[in-house]
Design a protein around this motif. Structure first.
Motif, PDB file in Angstrom:
ATOM      1  N   GLY A 134       0.816  -1.204   0.000  1.00  0.00           N
ATOM      2  CA  GLY A 134       0.000   0.000   0.000  1.00  0.00           C
ATOM      3  C   GLY A 134       0.851   1.257   0.000  1.00  0.00           C
ATOM      4  N   PRO A 135       0.268   2.386  -0.432  1.00  0.00           N
ATOM      5  CA  PRO A 135       1.024   3.638  -0.479  1.00  0.00           C
ATOM      6  C   PRO A 135       1.394   4.135   0.917  1.00  0.00           C
ATOM      7  N   VAL A 136       2.592   4.714   1.017  1.00  0.00           N
ATOM      8  CA  VAL A 136       3.077   5.278   2.276  1.00  0.00           C
ATOM      9  C   VAL A 136       3.277   6.774   2.074  1.00  0.00           C
ATOM     10  N   THR A 137       2.595   7.574   2.884  1.00  0.00           N
ATOM     11  CA  THR A 137       2.662   9.030   2.779  1.00  0.00           C
ATOM     12  C   THR A 137       2.820   9.647   4.171  1.00  0.00           C
ATOM     13  N   PHE A 138       3.174  10.932   4.184  1.00  0.00           N
ATOM     14  CA  PHE A 138       3.177  11.691   5.433  1.00  0.00           C
ATOM     15  C   PHE A 138       2.866  13.148   5.120  1.00  0.00           C
ATOM     16  N   PRO A 139       2.316  13.884   6.088  1.00  0.00           N
ATOM     17  CA  PRO A 139       1.981  15.291   5.856  1.00  0.00           C
ATOM     18  C   PRO A 139       3.188  16.197   6.069  1.00  0.00           C
ATOM     19  N   LEU A 140       3.262  17.255   5.262  1.00  0.00           N
ATOM     20  CA  LEU A 140       4.336  18.230   5.406  1.00  0.00           C
ATOM     21  C   LEU A 140       3.885  19.553   4.801  1.00  0.00           C
ATOM     22  N   ASP A 141       3.952  20.601   5.569  1.00  0.00           N
ATOM     23  CA  ASP A 141       3.652  21.953   5.089  1.00  0.00           C
ATOM     24  C   ASP A 141       2.299  22.034   4.388  1.00  0.00           C
ATOM     25  N   GLY A 142       1.305  21.342   4.932  1.00  0.00           N
ATOM     26  CA  GLY A 142      -0.032  21.426   4.384  1.00  0.00           C
ATOM     27  C   GLY A 142      -0.270  20.595   3.145  1.00  0.00           C
ATOM     28  N   THR A 143       0.680  19.748   2.789  1.00  0.00           N
ATOM     29  CA  THR A 143       0.482  18.867   1.642  1.00  0.00           C
ATOM     30  C   THR A 143       0.804  17.426   2.051  1.00  0.00           C
ATOM     31  N   VAL A 144       0.717  16.526   1.092  1.00  0.00           N
ATOM     32  CA  VAL A 144       0.983  15.108   1.333  1.00  0.00           C
ATOM     33  C   VAL A 144       2.204  14.707   0.517  1.00  0.00           C
ATOM     34  N   VAL A 145       3.142  14.041   1.165  1.00  0.00           N
ATOM     35  CA  VAL A 145       4.375  13.579   0.534  1.00  0.00           C
ATOM     36  C   VAL A 145       4.356  12.054   0.498  1.00  0.00           C
ATOM     37  N   GLY A 146       4.672  11.482  -0.655  1.00  0.00           N
ATOM     38  CA  GLY A 146       4.690  10.035  -0.811  1.00  0.00           C
ATOM     39  C   GLY A 146       6.104   9.508  -0.987  1.00  0.00           C
ATOM     40  N   LEU A 147       6.298   8.230  -0.666  1.00  0.00           N
ATOM     41  CA  LEU A 147       7.613   7.600  -0.725  1.00  0.00           C
ATOM     42  C   LEU A 147       7.616   6.389  -1.644  1.00  0.00           C
ATOM     43  N   LEU A 148       8.671   6.270  -2.435  1.00  0.00           N
ATOM     44  CA  LEU A 148       8.986   5.039  -3.160  1.00  0.00           C
ATOM     45  C   LEU A 148      10.499   4.939  -3.234  1.00  0.00           C
ATOM     46  N   THR A 149      11.010   3.819  -3.742  1.00  0.00           N
ATOM     47  CA  THR A 149      12.455   3.611  -3.742  1.00  0.00           C
ATOM     48  C   THR A 149      12.945   3.086  -5.084  1.00  0.00           C
ATOM     49  N   CYS A 150      13.839   3.825  -5.721  1.00  0.00           N
ATOM     50  CA  CYS A 150      14.680   3.360  -6.819  1.00  0.00           C
ATOM     51  C   CYS A 150      13.930   2.532  -7.873  1.00  0.00           C
ATOM     52  N   TYR A 151      14.085   1.218  -7.869  1.00  0.00           N
ATOM     53  CA  TYR A 151      13.530   0.335  -8.896  1.00  0.00           C
ATOM     54  C   TYR A 151      12.007   0.436  -8.983  1.00  0.00           C
ATOM     55  N   ASP A 152      11.366   0.901  -7.897  1.00  0.00           N
ATOM     56  CA  ASP A 152       9.916   1.116  -7.934  1.00  0.00           C
ATOM     57  C   ASP A 152       9.508   2.096  -9.028  1.00  0.00           C
ATOM     58  N   LEU A 153      10.432   2.966  -9.455  1.00  0.00           N
ATOM     59  CA  LEU A 153      10.111   3.925 -10.516  1.00  0.00           C
ATOM     60  C   LEU A 153       9.710   3.235 -11.808  1.00  0.00           C
ATOM     61  N   ARG A 154      10.202   2.031 -12.025  1.00  0.00           N
ATOM     62  CA  ARG A 154       9.891   1.308 -13.263  1.00  0.00           C
ATOM     63  C   ARG A 154       8.496   0.684 -13.248  1.00  0.00           C
ATOM     64  N   PHE A 155       7.805   0.800 -12.134  1.00  0.00           N
ATOM     65  CA  PHE A 155       6.467   0.234 -11.988  1.00  0.00           C
ATOM     66  C   PHE A 155       5.500   1.399 -11.747  1.00  0.00           C
ATOM     67  N   PRO A 156       4.824   1.883 -12.799  1.00  0.00           N
ATOM     68  CA  PRO A 156       4.032   3.114 -12.693  1.00  0.00           C
ATOM     69  C   PRO A 156       2.947   3.076 -11.634  1.00  0.00           C
ATOM     70  N   GLY A 157       2.479   1.888 -11.275  1.00  0.00           N
ATOM     71  CA  GLY A 157       1.408   1.783 -10.296  1.00  0.00           C
ATOM     72  C   GLY A 157       1.784   2.276  -8.924  1.00  0.00           C
ATOM     73  N   VAL A 158       3.076   2.262  -8.586  1.00  0.00           N
ATOM     74  CA  VAL A 158       3.489   2.717  -7.263  1.00  0.00           C
ATOM     75  C   VAL A 158       3.259   4.219  -7.131  1.00  0.00           C
ATOM     76  N   ALA A 159       3.746   4.979  -8.105  1.00  0.00           N
ATOM     77  CA  ALA A 159       3.536   6.433  -8.071  1.00  0.00           C
ATOM     78  C   ALA A 159       2.059   6.778  -8.216  1.00  0.00           C
ATOM     79  N   ARG A 160       1.349   6.013  -9.033  1.00  0.00           N
ATOM     80  CA  ARG A 160      -0.085   6.278  -9.202  1.00  0.00           C
ATOM     81  C   ARG A 160      -0.823   6.094  -7.885  1.00  0.00           C
ATOM     82  N   ALA A 161      -0.493   5.044  -7.139  1.00  0.00           N
ATOM     83  CA  ALA A 161      -1.148   4.809  -5.851  1.00  0.00           C
ATOM     84  C   ALA A 161      -0.867   5.948  -4.879  1.00  0.00           C
ATOM     85  N   LEU A 162       0.334   6.498  -4.930  1.00  0.00           N
ATOM     86  CA  LEU A 162       0.658   7.627  -4.064  1.00  0.00           C
ATOM     87  C   LEU A 162      -0.166   8.854  -4.443  1.00  0.00           C
ATOM     88  N   ALA A 163      -0.275   9.119  -5.747  1.00  0.00           N
ATOM     89  CA  ALA A 163      -1.091  10.253  -6.193  1.00  0.00           C
ATOM     90  C   ALA A 163      -2.551  10.047  -5.800  1.00  0.00           C
TER      91      ALA A 163
END
Length: 259
Positions: A134-163
């Motif tokens: 599942g997506p991992v996020t945290f709040p910062l300065d009134g917005t939401v920040v998401g996390l992924l790592t390196c090779y995860d960039l090649r799998f578009p679903g990870v960033a999509r889930a964060l968005a």
């Protein structure tokens, strides 16, 4: 939101790595940043993942995360960094990105989902993939920040889930393995994930020679807002979050998505 990327040349000396992170966090705070981001394996790194990574692993209340928490408190800044976390398996650890807020509280811990078992590398021999995808996020300065790592960039679903989880900023701490075409792929993937989702993507990589360096901050329309060369470096960039709203107004992809 002003953020600072610390492009490190981490090695197997954890104390030296933490000392360098301390210098960057201090510089980030002095520059007015609210966030300092460090690469994957920031606390311990070698050219290949081997059994020594498991030996270096600690629980999330261990010395390394406590040192990062103290760093965040000392400089009143949020610190995001790659650490090695003990797992339930004796032979494998987790490749984990932690986020510590300015009080030193652990506000997020992301375990890498997709391990680099490619191009002759076998990260999964010594690293356990995240059991929860599942997506991992945290709040910062009134917005939401998401996390992924390196090779995860090649799998578009990870960033999509964060968005989809509300992230407007995605951090991608990495140790991007060098090789033919890898620098171009890094650039394209970071910018594509930003453009795909109408988010800022900050990719901070380990420096040469272990990795390629070339950390990048991409805006929500895919443009590069700042970048580094291959050597150890520090990059500070202002993120104007209204650009996310503008990009999503121009290209309402989330509403138009059919698959």
């Amino acid at each position: 939101m002003r953020i600072t990327l610390g492009q490190l040349a981490s090695g197997p000396d954890t104390a030296a790595n933490l000392a360098r992170m301390e210098e960057v966090a201090a510089a980030a705070a002095d520059a007015g940043s609210t966030l300092a981001v460090f690469p994957e394996y920031a606390s311990y790194e070698k050219s290949r993942v081997d059994s020594s990574f498991v030996a270096a692993a600690e629980p999330l209340d261990g010395d390394v995360v406590r040192a990062l928490a103290a760093m965040a408190r000392r400089h009143r800044i949020t610190v995001v960094a790659g650490v090695i976390e003990t797992s339930e398996e004796h032979e494998r650890a987790y490749n984990t990105i932690v986020a510590l807020d300015p009080t030193g509280s652990l506000v997020a811990a992301y375990r890498k989902i997709h391990l680099f078992d490619s191009q002759g590398f076998h990260e999964s021999r010594h690293i356990r993939p995240a059991p929860d995808v599942g997506p991992v996020t945290f709040p910062l300065d009134g917005t939401v920040v998401g996390l992924l790592t390196c090779y995860d960039l090649r799998f578009p679903g990870v960033a999509r889930a964060l968005a989809d989880a509300g992230a407007q900023v995605v951090l991608a701490p990495s140790s991007w393995v060098p090789g033919p075409g890898k620098t171009d792929q890094w650039d394209v993937l970071l910018r594509a994930r930003a453009l795909d989702n109408g988010v800022f993507v900050a990719g901070v990589s380990q420096a040469e020679p272990v990795s390629i360096g070339r950390s990048i901050v991409a805006g929500p329309l895919g443009g590069v807002l700042g970048s580094c060369g291959p050597a150890e470096d520090v990059l500070t960039v202002d993120l104007h979050l209204g650009a996310v709203t503008d990009a999503r107004r121009q290209f309402p992809l989330a509403e138009q998505r059919r698959v």
